[in-house]
Design a protein around this motif. Structure first.
Motif, PDB file in Angstrom:
ATOM      1  N   VAL A 192       0.830  -1.205   0.000  1.00 48.29           N
ATOM      2  CA  VAL A 192       0.000   0.000   0.000  1.00 48.29           C
ATOM      3  C   VAL A 192       0.867   1.258   0.000  1.00 48.29           C
ATOM      4  CG1 VAL A 192      -1.615   1.367   1.376  1.00 48.29           C
ATOM      5  CG2 VAL A 192      -2.026  -1.082   1.037  1.00 48.29           C
ATOM      6  N   LYS A 193       1.933   1.239   0.773  1.00 48.67           N
ATOM      7  CA  LYS A 193       2.801   2.421   0.904  1.00 48.67           C
ATOM      8  C   LYS A 193       3.642   2.665  -0.347  1.00 48.67           C
ATOM      9  CE  LYS A 193       6.444   4.436   3.816  1.00 48.67           C
ATOM     10  NZ  LYS A 193       5.768   5.739   3.961  1.00 48.67           N
ATOM     11  N   PHE A 194       4.242   1.592  -0.878  1.00 52.44           N
ATOM     12  CA  PHE A 194       5.226   1.773  -1.942  1.00 52.44           C
ATOM     13  C   PHE A 194       4.733   1.400  -3.340  1.00 52.44           C
ATOM     14  CE2 PHE A 194       7.873   1.131   1.905  1.00 52.44           C
ATOM     15  CZ  PHE A 194       8.514   2.369   1.902  1.00 52.44           C
ATOM     16  N   LEU A 195       3.635   0.644  -3.417  1.00 49.56           N
ATOM     17  CA  LEU A 195       3.098   0.278  -4.734  1.00 49.56           C
ATOM     18  C   LEU A 195       1.636   0.706  -4.836  1.00 49.56           C
ATOM     19  CD1 LEU A 195       4.556  -3.352  -5.102  1.00 49.56           C
ATOM     20  CD2 LEU A 195       5.590  -1.195  -5.817  1.00 49.56           C
ATOM     21  N   PRO A 196       1.351   1.983  -4.608  1.00 47.71           N
ATOM     22  CA  PRO A 196      -0.052   2.428  -4.594  1.00 47.71           C
ATOM     23  C   PRO A 196      -0.746   2.317  -5.946  1.00 47.71           C
ATOM     24  CG  PRO A 196       1.436   4.316  -4.613  1.00 47.71           C
ATOM     25  CD  PRO A 196       2.300   3.103  -4.409  1.00 47.71           C
ATOM     26  N   ASN A 197       0.028   2.203  -7.031  1.00 50.20           N
ATOM     27  CA  ASN A 197      -0.561   2.113  -8.369  1.00 50.20           C
ATOM     28  C   ASN A 197      -0.654   0.680  -8.885  1.00 50.20           C
ATOM     29  OD1 ASN A 197      -0.843   4.968  -8.646  1.00 50.20           O
ATOM     30  ND2 ASN A 197       1.347   5.103  -9.117  1.00 50.20           N
ATOM     31  N   LEU A 198      -0.406  -0.285  -8.004  1.00 49.69           N
ATOM     32  CA  LEU A 198      -0.479  -1.687  -8.416  1.00 49.69           C
ATOM     33  C   LEU A 198      -1.871  -2.019  -8.953  1.00 49.69           C
ATOM     34  CD1 LEU A 198       1.419  -4.234  -8.290  1.00 49.69           C
ATOM     35  CD2 LEU A 198       0.118  -4.904  -6.267  1.00 49.69           C
ATOM     36  N   LYS A 199      -1.893  -2.695 -10.104  1.00 45.01           N
ATOM     37  CA  LYS A 199      -3.165  -3.019 -10.735  1.00 45.01           C
ATOM     38  C   LYS A 199      -3.554  -4.497 -10.603  1.00 45.01           C
ATOM     39  CE  LYS A 199      -3.313   0.632 -14.251  1.00 45.01           C
ATOM     40  NZ  LYS A 199      -2.329   1.486 -13.588  1.00 45.01           N
ATOM     41  N   VAL A 200      -2.544  -5.374 -10.514  1.00 43.35           N
ATOM     42  CA  VAL A 200      -2.817  -6.817 -10.468  1.00 43.35           C
ATOM     43  C   VAL A 200      -2.035  -7.433  -9.316  1.00 43.35           C
ATOM     44  CG1 VAL A 200      -2.672  -8.997 -11.714  1.00 43.35           C
ATOM     45  CG2 VAL A 200      -3.163  -6.878 -12.968  1.00 43.35           C
ATOM     46  N   LEU A 201      -2.718  -8.208  -8.488  1.00 43.52           N
ATOM     47  CA  LEU A 201      -2.078  -8.897  -7.361  1.00 43.52           C
ATOM     48  C   LEU A 201      -2.612 -10.323  -7.279  1.00 43.52           C
ATOM     49  CD1 LEU A 201      -0.296  -8.921  -4.789  1.00 43.52           C
ATOM     50  CD2 LEU A 201      -2.300  -8.095  -3.518  1.00 43.52           C
ATOM     51  N   SER A 202      -1.690 -11.288  -7.270  1.00 41.42           N
ATOM     52  CA  SER A 202      -2.085 -12.690  -7.106  1.00 41.42           C
ATOM     53  C   SER A 202      -1.400 -13.260  -5.871  1.00 41.42           C
ATOM     54  CB  SER A 202      -1.695 -13.523  -8.332  1.00 41.42           C
ATOM     55  OG  SER A 202      -2.024 -14.888  -8.115  1.00 41.42           O
ATOM     56  N   LEU A 203      -2.217 -13.870  -5.019  1.00 40.03           N
ATOM     57  CA  LEU A 203      -1.718 -14.540  -3.816  1.00 40.03           C
ATOM     58  C   LEU A 203      -2.038 -16.027  -3.884  1.00 40.03           C
ATOM     59  CD1 LEU A 203      -3.053 -11.902  -1.258  1.00 40.03           C
ATOM     60  CD2 LEU A 203      -0.777 -11.991  -2.282  1.00 40.03           C
ATOM     61  N   ARG A 204      -2.253 -16.519  -5.059  1.00 35.44           N
ATOM     62  CA  ARG A 204      -2.733 -17.876  -5.299  1.00 35.44           C
ATOM     63  C   ARG A 204      -1.975 -18.925  -4.468  1.00 35.44           C
ATOM     64  NH1 ARG A 204      -2.218 -22.483  -8.737  1.00 35.44           N
ATOM     65  NH2 ARG A 204      -4.188 -22.997  -9.780  1.00 35.44           N
ATOM     66  N   CYS A 205      -2.731 -19.800  -3.789  1.00 30.93           N
ATOM     67  CA  CYS A 205      -2.160 -20.917  -3.026  1.00 30.93           C
ATOM     68  C   CYS A 205      -1.214 -20.458  -1.923  1.00 30.93           C
ATOM     69  CB  CYS A 205      -1.433 -21.894  -3.949  1.00 30.93           C
ATOM     70  SG  CYS A 205      -2.505 -22.724  -5.132  1.00 30.93           S
ATOM     71  N   SER A 206      -1.449 -19.286  -1.357  1.00 32.02           N
ATOM     72  CA  SER A 206      -0.605 -18.772  -0.280  1.00 32.02           C
ATOM     73  C   SER A 206      -1.362 -18.790   1.045  1.00 32.02           C
ATOM     74  CB  SER A 206      -0.152 -17.340  -0.595  1.00 32.02           C
ATOM     75  OG  SER A 206       0.708 -17.308  -1.701  1.00 32.02           O
ATOM     76  N   MET A 207      -0.628 -18.612   2.130  1.00 31.00           N
ATOM     77  CA  MET A 207      -1.230 -18.420   3.441  1.00 31.00           C
ATOM     78  C   MET A 207      -1.474 -16.923   3.599  1.00 31.00           C
ATOM     79  SD  MET A 207      -1.091 -17.470   6.802  1.00 31.00           S
ATOM     80  CE  MET A 207       0.625 -17.261   7.273  1.00 31.00           C
ATOM     81  N   VAL A 208      -2.739 -16.528   3.752  1.00 30.54           N
ATOM     82  CA  VAL A 208      -3.114 -15.123   3.771  1.00 30.54           C
ATOM     83  C   VAL A 208      -3.789 -14.771   5.092  1.00 30.54           C
ATOM     84  CG1 VAL A 208      -4.528 -13.350   2.663  1.00 30.54           C
ATOM     85  CG2 VAL A 208      -3.389 -15.087   1.263  1.00 30.54           C
ATOM     86  N   ILE A 209      -3.278 -13.747   5.759  1.00 36.68           N
ATOM     87  CA  ILE A 209      -3.930 -13.225   6.960  1.00 36.68           C
ATOM     88  C   ILE A 209      -5.092 -12.340   6.512  1.00 36.68           C
ATOM     89  CG2 ILE A 209      -3.648 -11.801   9.027  1.00 36.68           C
ATOM     90  CD1 ILE A 209      -2.148 -14.463   9.140  1.00 36.68           C
ATOM     91  N   LYS A 210      -6.267 -12.583   7.050  1.00 36.31           N
ATOM     92  CA  LYS A 210      -7.457 -11.848   6.604  1.00 36.31           C
ATOM     93  C   LYS A 210      -7.286 -10.343   6.760  1.00 36.31           C
ATOM     94  CE  LYS A 210     -12.412 -11.256   7.346  1.00 36.31           C
ATOM     95  NZ  LYS A 210     -13.597 -11.592   8.150  1.00 36.31           N
ATOM     96  N   GLU A 211      -6.688  -9.909   7.845  1.00 35.36           N
ATOM     97  CA  GLU A 211      -6.479  -8.475   8.062  1.00 35.36           C
ATOM     98  C   GLU A 211      -5.647  -7.864   6.937  1.00 35.36           C
ATOM     99  OE1 GLU A 211      -4.482  -5.390  11.330  1.00 35.36           O
ATOM    100  OE2 GLU A 211      -4.615  -7.534  11.783  1.00 35.36           O
ATOM    101  N   ALA A 212      -4.652  -8.613   6.457  1.00 32.84           N
ATOM    102  CA  ALA A 212      -3.821  -8.133   5.356  1.00 32.84           C
ATOM    103  C   ALA A 212      -4.647  -7.998   4.083  1.00 32.84           C
ATOM    104  CB  ALA A 212      -2.647  -9.093   5.136  1.00 32.84           C
ATOM    105  N   LEU A 213      -5.539  -8.936   3.863  1.00 28.35           N
ATOM    106  CA  LEU A 213      -6.418  -8.897   2.696  1.00 28.35           C
ATOM    107  C   LEU A 213      -7.335  -7.675   2.754  1.00 28.35           C
ATOM    108  CD1 LEU A 213      -7.388 -10.334   0.134  1.00 28.35           C
ATOM    109  CD2 LEU A 213      -8.907 -11.717   1.575  1.00 28.35           C
ATOM    110  N   VAL A 214      -7.845  -7.371   3.935  1.00 27.08           N
ATOM    111  CA  VAL A 214      -8.715  -6.208   4.119  1.00 27.08           C
ATOM    112  C   VAL A 214      -7.951  -4.919   3.837  1.00 27.08           C
ATOM    113  CG1 VAL A 214     -10.005  -4.869   5.822  1.00 27.08           C
ATOM    114  CG2 VAL A 214     -10.259  -7.364   5.742  1.00 27.08           C
ATOM    115  N   ILE A 215      -6.704  -4.854   4.283  1.00 26.81           N
ATOM    116  CA  ILE A 215      -5.880  -3.670   4.026  1.00 26.81           C
ATOM    117  C   ILE A 215      -5.730  -3.425   2.532  1.00 26.81           C
ATOM    118  CG2 ILE A 215      -3.512  -2.762   4.184  1.00 26.81           C
ATOM    119  CD1 ILE A 215      -3.336  -4.126   6.946  1.00 26.81           C
TER     120      ILE A 215
END
Length: 305
Positions: A192-215
């Motif tokens: 969020v801080k350094f890649l604010p213009n990111l258009k595509v993000l894939s977390l496929r098959c990863s361990m994801v903390i829900k709070e991080a997803l909400v951010i």
């Protein structure tokens, strides 16, 4: 002329014809064999069209896991083979490589990565899920070289801030990121801080903390495509209740936040084989247990291999 017919030598073939023939070979066959046949063949092997993509995803290090950093020991012969392939390939490519793909178990050293970065200044896409033996300085030096970098597939990393910051400082066209491994609050905040213009993000098959997803969903304003398919999504309750909750379905709050995205890929399904594998591996996929190329898949077409 032999027996009434005109014979031509291979090296006398038109360059365009040679390039068409050479396209049918893989990079290992070009280096060193075919490229060393003659001067004409070497020139054809150096054609920029042949080197837009260098795919080393079938090349693995001969290694063993260790308990101490960098948590992997790579056989010397394996290192020498990789160095030889890199030198020959990068020599023939003449800086024309745009896409560079490494296997997730191909462990480069700082020297190998730096050497590669210096000779691939036009790189636009990097697939590099393993960098145990590369230090912070090596990663930063490489990224600072790739001013045109637009897409990267990377492993989860304990301190992601410096990677994202280096991309922010040097890669103004960067738009796509895939993270393989784990995705926590620290990583989300860094994006969020350094890649604010990111258009595509894939977390496929990863361990994801829900709070991080909400951010990501709340604060990454330019995000258009998000893939959380087959993720092991974990909710961490506030103190004093610290027992983690494993999400078995995407809840309404996440679906609502993702409704503005152009594409949202999500799969948490007991009947899905990849979801079953991710759950069994707790989001830290043991890819060696599955099909050879299973790690290459992605629902986001531009990130699939």
């Amino acid at each position: 002329m032999e027996g009434g017919t005109i014979s031509r030598r291979w090296e006398d073939l038109d360059t365009d014809v040679l390039i068409k023939i050479i396209e049918s070979f893989n990079k290992f066959e070009l280096t060193p064999g075919i490229a060393h046949v003659c001067r004409a063949w070497r020139l054809a092997c150096s054609d920029p069209l042949l080197w837009e993509t260098v795919d080393l995803s079938h090349m693995k290090s001969n290694f063993i896991k260790t308990s101490l950093e960098p948590f992997v020991y790579v056989d010397n012969q394996s290192d020498r083979t990789l160095t030889r392939i890199l030198r020959l390939s990068l020599s023939l490519s003449h800086g024309n490589i745009l896409t560079l793909i490494f296997h997730y178990n191909l462990y480069l050293t700082d020297v190998q990565l730096t050497y590669t970065a210096e000779r691939c200044p036009r790189l636009k896409r990097l697939v590099m899920p393993a960098w145990n033996r590369i230090k912070r300085t090596g990663i930063c030096r490489a990224i600072s070289t790739w001013k045109d970098l637009e897409s990267m597939t990377m492993p989860s990393i304990g301190t992601p801030r410096y990677v994202m910051e280096e991309i922010f400082k040097n890669c103004k066209k960067f738009a796509e990121l895939k993270i393989m491994g784990s995705f926590n609050v620290s990583c989300a905040n860094s994006i969020v801080k350094f890649l604010p213009n990111l258009k595509v993000l894939s977390l496929r098959c990863s361990m994801v903390i829900k709070e991080a997803l909400v951010i990501i969903l709340d604060r990454l304003e330019h995000l258009e495509v998000l893939n959380i398919s087959h993720c092991h999504i974990v909710e961490v309750p506030p103190l004093p209740a610290r027992k983690r909750i494993i999400l078995k379905e995407i809840d309404d709050s996440i679906l609502q936040k993702a409704s503005h995205l152009r594409q949202f890929f999500a799969c948490l399904n007991d009947s899905c084989i990849m979801c079953q594998r991710s759950r069994a591996d707790e989001g830290l996929m043991r890819w060696y247990r599955y099909e050879e190329n299973a790690w290459k898949a992605d629902e986001v077409q531009s990130l699939a291999l």
